[in-house]
Motif scaffolding. Sequence first.
Motif, PDB file in Angstrom:
ATOM      1  N   LEU A   1       1.073  -1.333  -0.253  1.00  0.00           N
ATOM      2  CA  LEU A   1       0.438  -0.152   0.407  1.00  0.00           C
ATOM      3  C   LEU A   1       0.946   1.009   0.087  1.00  0.00           C
ATOM      4  CD1 LEU A   1      -2.682  -0.921   2.915  1.00  0.00           C
ATOM      5  CD2 LEU A   1      -2.539  -0.682   0.350  1.00  0.00           C
ATOM      6  N   PRO A   2       0.443   2.277  -0.658  1.00  0.00           N
ATOM      7  CA  PRO A   2       0.770   4.072  -0.416  1.00  0.00           C
ATOM      8  C   PRO A   2       1.182   4.008   1.072  1.00  0.00           C
ATOM      9  CG  PRO A   2      -0.705   3.646  -2.259  1.00  0.00           C
ATOM     10  CD  PRO A   2      -1.199   2.597  -1.305  1.00  0.00           C
ATOM     11  N   ALA A   3       2.450   5.179   1.613  1.00  0.00           N
ATOM     12  CA  ALA A   3       2.212   4.964   2.823  1.00  0.00           C
ATOM     13  C   ALA A   3       1.009   6.050   3.451  1.00  0.00           C
ATOM     14  CB  ALA A   3       3.792   6.004   2.429  1.00  0.00           C
ATOM     15  N   ARG A   4       0.600   6.803   2.361  1.00  0.00           N
ATOM     16  CA  ARG A   4      -0.661   7.147   3.264  1.00  0.00           C
ATOM     17  C   ARG A   4      -1.719   6.311   3.472  1.00  0.00           C
ATOM     18  NH1 ARG A   4      -2.841   8.025  -2.447  1.00  0.00           N
ATOM     19  NH2 ARG A   4      -4.446   7.111  -2.169  1.00  0.00           N
ATOM     20  N   ASP A   5      -2.155   5.169   3.272  1.00  0.00           N
ATOM     21  CA  ASP A   5      -2.780   4.182   3.362  1.00  0.00           C
ATOM     22  C   ASP A   5      -2.474   2.801   4.279  1.00  0.00           C
ATOM     23  OD1 ASP A   5      -4.922   4.809   2.163  1.00  0.00           O
ATOM     24  OD2 ASP A   5      -3.651   3.962   0.285  1.00  0.00           O
ATOM     25  N   LYS A   6      -0.887   2.706   4.696  1.00  0.00           N
ATOM     26  CA  LYS A   6      -0.394   1.835   5.394  1.00  0.00           C
ATOM     27  C   LYS A   6      -0.879   2.677   6.656  1.00  0.00           C
ATOM     28  CE  LYS A   6       3.358   0.541   2.977  1.00  0.00           C
ATOM     29  NZ  LYS A   6       4.879   0.360   2.861  1.00  0.00           N
TER      30      LYS A   6
END
Length: 197
Positions: A84-89
């Motif tokens: 997942l991208p960093a904003r969704d982790k």
Amino acid sequence: MFRSRSKAQAATPEVTADQPKKPRDPQAPKGRPTPKRSEASAQRRSLASTPANRKEAAKRQREARRVDLAKQREALASGDERYLPARDKGPVRSFARDFVDARYSVAEFFLPLAVLILILSMINRGAFQSYVLLAWLVVIVLIVINSVVTALTFKRALKQRFPDENTRGAVPYALMRTLQMRRLRLPKPKVKRGAKP
């Protein structure tokens, strides 16, 4: 003139063919450890795979970026945390998604309501236009009220669930998710409506 040349020759000792160069003692340390076979072969492979010029390096970088983006798209569809991208982790963001997906919100219906109101605004009748403007106002007020209520309840739930963790940015993340229609949300919703996150 001749004297200076002879002095220069006398000053520098000549190396004759009779004096051989001393070989290095095989027992003497060479200053670095001998690499393992696996390390040496890995180093040879990396040297062989390094790009020859900037154009090829840029091409490889684009290719690597394309692979990473494909992995991220698959992760967004499947919910795989690793890619997942960093904003969704992270567990906080996962909880925010589940919290929003478990309930209805007015904001998720904004797009269809906006299209409907836009179509109705094209009907050119005097009193009808004022009703359309009133509908716009009602929709916007409902979205603001719903967002405030969602933000407050989500903050309370965050304090209960994650008292010691950094929850910065989680509330705007949840509110942005409420603006998306449930079908179009990425990562895909994992909980049903009405379920407890």
